[in-house]
Write an enzyme that holds these catalytic residues in place. Sequence first.
Site, PDB file in Angstrom:
ATOM      1  N   GLU A   1      35.384  -7.197   8.889  1.00  0.00           N
ATOM      2  CA  GLU A   1      34.171  -7.166   9.702  1.00  0.00           C
ATOM      3  C   GLU A   1      33.517  -8.536   9.685  1.00  0.00           C
ATOM      4  OE1 GLU A   1      31.559  -4.263   7.919  1.00  0.00           O
ATOM      5  OE2 GLU A   1      32.093  -4.924   5.906  1.00  0.00           O
TER       6      GLU A   1
ATOM      7  N   TYR B   1      19.720  -1.199   0.976  1.00  0.00           N
ATOM      8  CA  TYR B   1      18.757  -1.528   2.028  1.00  0.00           C
ATOM      9  C   TYR B   1      19.212  -0.967   3.359  1.00  0.00           C
ATOM     10  CZ  TYR B   1      21.682  -5.220   4.124  1.00  0.00           C
ATOM     11  OH  TYR B   1      22.674  -5.910   4.779  1.00  0.00           O
TER      12      TYR B   1
ATOM     13  N   LYS C   1      25.647   0.088   1.409  1.00  0.00           N
ATOM     14  CA  LYS C   1      24.841  -1.022   1.941  1.00  0.00           C
ATOM     15  C   LYS C   1      23.943  -1.572   0.836  1.00  0.00           C
ATOM     16  CE  LYS C   1      22.300  -2.296   6.152  1.00  0.00           C
ATOM     17  NZ  LYS C   1      23.312  -3.218   6.697  1.00  0.00           N
TER      18      LYS C   1
ATOM     19  N   ARG D   1      15.802  -6.496 -19.561  1.00  0.00           N
ATOM     20  CA  ARG D   1      17.104  -6.611 -18.896  1.00  0.00           C
ATOM     21  C   ARG D   1      18.179  -5.929 -19.742  1.00  0.00           C
ATOM     22  NH1 ARG D   1      21.551 -10.056 -19.003  1.00  0.00           N
ATOM     23  NH2 ARG D   1      22.540 -10.456 -16.969  1.00  0.00           N
TER      24      ARG D   1
ATOM     25  N   ARG E   1      22.450   7.239   6.259  1.00  0.00           N
ATOM     26  CA  ARG E   1      23.275   6.284   5.521  1.00  0.00           C
ATOM     27  C   ARG E   1      22.579   5.855   4.236  1.00  0.00           C
ATOM     28  NH1 ARG E   1      25.215   0.927   8.519  1.00  0.00           N
ATOM     29  NH2 ARG E   1      22.983   0.496   8.366  1.00  0.00           N
TER      30      ARG E   1
END
Length: 287
Positions: A183, A33, A151, A101, A52
């Site tokens: 962070e 995301y 991310k 799945r 990114r």
Amino acid sequence: MTRTVYVNGDYLPETEAKVSIFDRAFLMADGVYEVTSVLDGKLIDFPGHAKRLERSLSELDMPNPVTTEELLEIHRELVARNGIEEGLVYLQITRGAPADRDFAFPDPETTPPTIVLFTQNKPGLAASPVAEKGIKVISIEDQRWGRRDIKTVQLLYPSMGKMMAKKAGADDAWMVEDGFVTEGTSNNAYIVKGNTIVTRALSNDILHGITRAAVLRFAEEAQMQVEERNYSIEEAKTADEAFITSASTFVMPVVEIDGAPVGAGTPGPKARRLREIYLEESRKAAV
């Protein structure tokens, strides 16, 4: 007013938006995301977010269903349709929804990626009253997976960290690994010592923040020194200032760490100045 969202090529009312229960983001957190801020109806740091995104997808061997130009047009269309002057655009791309799945990746030729975007209206995003008083953070052990530079939508532990902070009467948590700050739960972390901005160097240990890159560039242009190195919570407590950066908070002063005031316990001049510079320069470059 019902928001207009974007799902797999269609602009839809949010009440009509649907994604399969077999989507791998839902079952496996198999998705990435980006969040892009909007100021004055324009996108902040969009090229950095798009770049990114490409890197995150590449690291996970996941195809990108749109070009950068198409992505920009979708962002702009959503901002226009939803009348966003200040706010955020959330983008998520997943490996798609196979027929069932399975731990194995589906064939990208038969299972196309899922792409979803929506806006969040945030009036007063730039003139945030929180930035005037600063935030309080606590320290917690960093228990995330090792590829924090990607991310992904694997955000359970950062969410738990936010709740740990809330329970402790703080605003956020700084994560610590092997004795050093990595962070924040959704942001990059910094301390200020004299005229020097100190933050952890880029690696797989932290997210390569788009706001981080811009703020460090602006800091050097403003004749501030920048040191990319590890630092401990103990060192942070003795710093003159501290702050965080992210797409949604820009530059946010930190005034307390684990109950101890940072500096005078109020937003410091370096953090304040960097926030001013970032907002001013980002608005100039917005698209």
